[in-house]
Design an enzyme around this catalytic site. Structure first.
Site, PDB file in Angstrom:
ATOM      1  N   HIS A  59      11.100  15.390  83.131  1.00  0.00           N
ATOM      2  CA  HIS A  59      10.675  14.519  84.239  1.00  0.00           C
ATOM      3  C   HIS A  59       9.147  14.461  84.230  1.00  0.00           C
ATOM      4  O   HIS A  59       8.493  15.472  84.479  1.00  0.00           O
ATOM      5  CB  HIS A  59      11.182  15.057  85.579  1.00  0.00           C
ATOM      6  CG  HIS A  59      12.682  15.087  85.661  1.00  0.00           C
ATOM      7  ND1 HIS A  59      13.417  14.036  86.145  1.00  0.00           N
ATOM      8  CD2 HIS A  59      13.577  16.034  85.274  1.00  0.00           C
ATOM      9  CE1 HIS A  59      14.718  14.337  86.073  1.00  0.00           C
ATOM     10  NE2 HIS A  59      14.842  15.543  85.547  1.00  0.00           N
ATOM     11  N   HIS A 229      22.400  19.243  80.793  1.00  0.00           N
ATOM     12  CA  HIS A 229      22.244  20.595  81.369  1.00  0.00           C
ATOM     13  C   HIS A 229      23.545  21.302  81.770  1.00  0.00           C
ATOM     14  O   HIS A 229      23.800  21.535  82.949  1.00  0.00           O
ATOM     15  CB  HIS A 229      21.256  20.588  82.531  1.00  0.00           C
ATOM     16  CG  HIS A 229      21.305  19.411  83.472  1.00  0.00           C
ATOM     17  ND1 HIS A 229      22.462  18.986  84.068  1.00  0.00           N
ATOM     18  CD2 HIS A 229      20.327  18.596  83.922  1.00  0.00           C
ATOM     19  CE1 HIS A 229      22.186  17.946  84.844  1.00  0.00           C
ATOM     20  NE2 HIS A 229      20.897  17.685  84.771  1.00  0.00           N
ATOM     21  N   ASP A 302      14.834  20.143  81.047  1.00  0.00           N
ATOM     22  CA  ASP A 302      14.953  19.538  82.381  1.00  0.00           C
ATOM     23  C   ASP A 302      13.660  19.823  83.166  1.00  0.00           C
ATOM     24  O   ASP A 302      13.701  20.088  84.366  1.00  0.00           O
ATOM     25  CB  ASP A 302      16.188  20.055  83.132  1.00  0.00           C
ATOM     26  CG  ASP A 302      16.497  19.228  84.379  1.00  0.00           C
ATOM     27  OD1 ASP A 302      15.839  18.188  84.595  1.00  0.00           O
ATOM     28  OD2 ASP A 302      17.388  19.631  85.148  1.00  0.00           O
TER      29      ASP A 302
HETATM   30  O1  DOR Z   1      16.829  20.448  89.338  1.00  0.00           O
HETATM   31  C1  DOR Z   1      16.736  19.276  89.034  1.00  0.00           C
HETATM   32  N1  DOR Z   1      15.610  18.580  89.258  1.00  0.00           N
HETATM   33  N2  DOR Z   1      17.796  18.670  88.519  1.00  0.00           N
HETATM   34  C2  DOR Z   1      17.819  17.343  88.325  1.00  0.00           C
HETATM   35  O2  DOR Z   1      18.809  16.858  87.846  1.00  0.00           O
HETATM   36  C3  DOR Z   1      16.690  16.498  88.725  1.00  0.00           C
HETATM   37  C4  DOR Z   1      15.445  17.267  88.729  1.00  0.00           C
HETATM   38  C5  DOR Z   1      14.283  16.569  89.404  1.00  0.00           C
HETATM   39  O3  DOR Z   1      14.101  15.380  89.204  1.00  0.00           O
HETATM   40  O4  DOR Z   1      13.523  17.256  90.100  1.00  0.00           O
HETATM   41 ZN    ZN Z   2      19.950  16.345  85.861  1.00  0.00          ZN
END
Ligand code: DOR
Ligand code: ZN
Length: 424
Positions: A59, A229, A302
């Site tokens: 992200h 994940h 992730d």
């Molecule tokens: O823990 C997570 N954070 N899992 C996700 O699927 C999305 C991610 C986020 O965008 O912060």
């Molecule tokens: Zn996710």
């Protein structure tokens, strides 16, 4: 411009050998002994050369959440972690559900000029799960996959259509598996520790139901699907059985699922809050087994950077996610190779070669003719993880104070040095 990486212990697909690597015009021109004739020589005697890590689940938060991370800070964090290529998830603001946002990310990443950034387009408009996003236009603009990561596409018919459209454009759906109707406000794994802490739990079935649904669709349609994940032992079982019966399913997991158990939540540290949640020892061991036998193809992070204010709140209110891109190599090396679960070439196949294969990306392997995306690591150097030292804006690691082995010293993308620890 020719660059020579001399005397390194080079991690090939199936072995490690001491070799020189000659790089010319961004490609590996030769791999051999006693090579010469370069403009620049980098002697890495005693160090190890790995294929650049391809982290296909990251992200980067831009556009919209630049307080958490942006393409510049995330790219720097990536190369500091030996990562040469990232695929970034579309849960930005605006959501990356159209060609304009895809192009924006690609152009911004080129301006930053550190790692390669491959956008993942949303499956549905606004990640709302109702109508399909502009899949064809995003594919033409350069999206490498589709996902509504952060949530599941709950409507099975929408998911079916997504898989069909995705395949028409040569893309795969990457499925965040979480049954929204069953999660019911759970913030951790449901079990002994959730009861002990008085935190609402999520059953393994929250994840397993959607893994099963997406595998059923892939089987019925004879189309590929990728499960994000994986955290449950039961999810590993489901994927293993599906693969054995010929379903085109691939899967990934993250370091926190093969290192941590939900014992860590008892300190109420919000850096341990993640979706899916870390589970129990049985799950952790099954995830490692899945990595060993090939049920789980890829290791990703992730990487989910969050700002202080998103985490410095009570556990129930804190954002889900861990900042992980800078620690994935050292953690994976320490806990998988250090423990004897995987050999170093096996680890790198899961961190580089397999992600490239799953998504049809360049790189992932050191061989003549391949793109020169590499990292130099010191496997002997141990250090203590300190999130405050991250290049990422997200300091939210649950691994603070963990002693790991395997320091990333240098990262080259297209043959150019993009990170050099000596210059920090
Ligand atoms: O823990 C997570 N954070 N899992 C996700 O699927 C999305 C991610 C986020 O965008 O912060
Ligand atoms: Zn996710």
């Amino acid at each position: 411009m020719k660059t020579l990486i001399k005397n390194g212990n080079v991690v090939f697909k199936d072995c490690v050998k001491k070799k020189d690597i000659l790089i010319e015009d961004g490609k590996i021109a030769a791999v051999g002994d006693g090579l010469s004739g370069a403009d620049e020589v980098i002697d890495v005697a005693g160090k190890t050369v790995i294929p650049g890590i391809i982290d296909m689940h990251v992200h980067l938060r831009e556009p919209g959440f630049e307080g958490k991370e942006d393409i510049a800070s995330g790219s720097l964090a990536a190369v500091a972690g030996g990562v040469t290529q990232v695929c970034c998830m579309p849960n930005t603001d605006p959501v990356c559900d159209n060609a304009v946002v895809v192009s924006y990310i690609i152009n911004r990443a080129k301006e930053v000029g550190l790692c390669k950034v491959r956008p993942i387009g949303a499956i549905t408009r606004g990640e709302q799960g109702e109508s399909l996003a502009d899949i064809g236009k995003m594919a033409k603009a350069g999206a490498v996959a589709l996902s509504d990561d952060g949530r599941s596409v709950m409507n099975s018919n929408v998911m079916r259509l997504a898989m069909e459209y995705a395949s028409d454009f040569g893309l795969k759906c990457l499925c965040h598996c979480e049954d929204k109707t069953l999660v019911d406000g759970g913030v951790v794994n449901e079990g002994y520790n959730s009861t002990l802490c008085g935190l609402k739990g999520q059953l393994r079935a929250v994840e397993d139901i959607m893994i099963s649904r997406d595998i059923c669709l892939a089987r019925s349609l004879d189309l590929p699907v990728h499960i994000c994940h994986v955290s449950t032992y039961s999810g590993v079982d489901i994927i293993r059985a599906a693969k054995a019966s010929g379903v085109k399913v691939t899967a990934e997991t993250c370091p926190h699922y093969f290192i941590l158990t939900d014992d860590i939540i008892t300190g109420f540290d919000t850096f341990t809050k993640v979706s899916p949640p870390v589970r129990e020892e049985r799950d952790r061991l099954a995830v490692i087994e899945g990595l060993k036998d090939g049920t789980i193809d890829c290791i990703v992070t992730d990487h989910a950077p969050h700002s202080r204010k998103d985490k410095e709140v009570e556990y129930n209110l804190a954002a889900f996610g861990m900042s992980g891109i800078e620690t994935s190599f050292a953690l994976s090396y320490t806990y998988l190779v250090g423990s004897g679960a995987l050999t170093l070439p096996e680890l790198m196949r899961r961190m580089s070669y397999n992600p490239a294969k799953v998504l049809g990306l360049e790189g992932g392997e050191i061989r003549e003719g391949a793109v020169a995306d590499l990292a130099v690591v010191d496997l002997e150097e141990s250090y203590e993880i300190d999130g405050e030292k991250f290049f990422s804006k997200g300091k939210n690691t649950p691994f603070n104070g963990y002693k790991v082995k395997g320091r990333v010293l240098m990262t080259l993308v297209d043959g150019k040095v993009k990170f050099d620890i000596r210059k920090i």
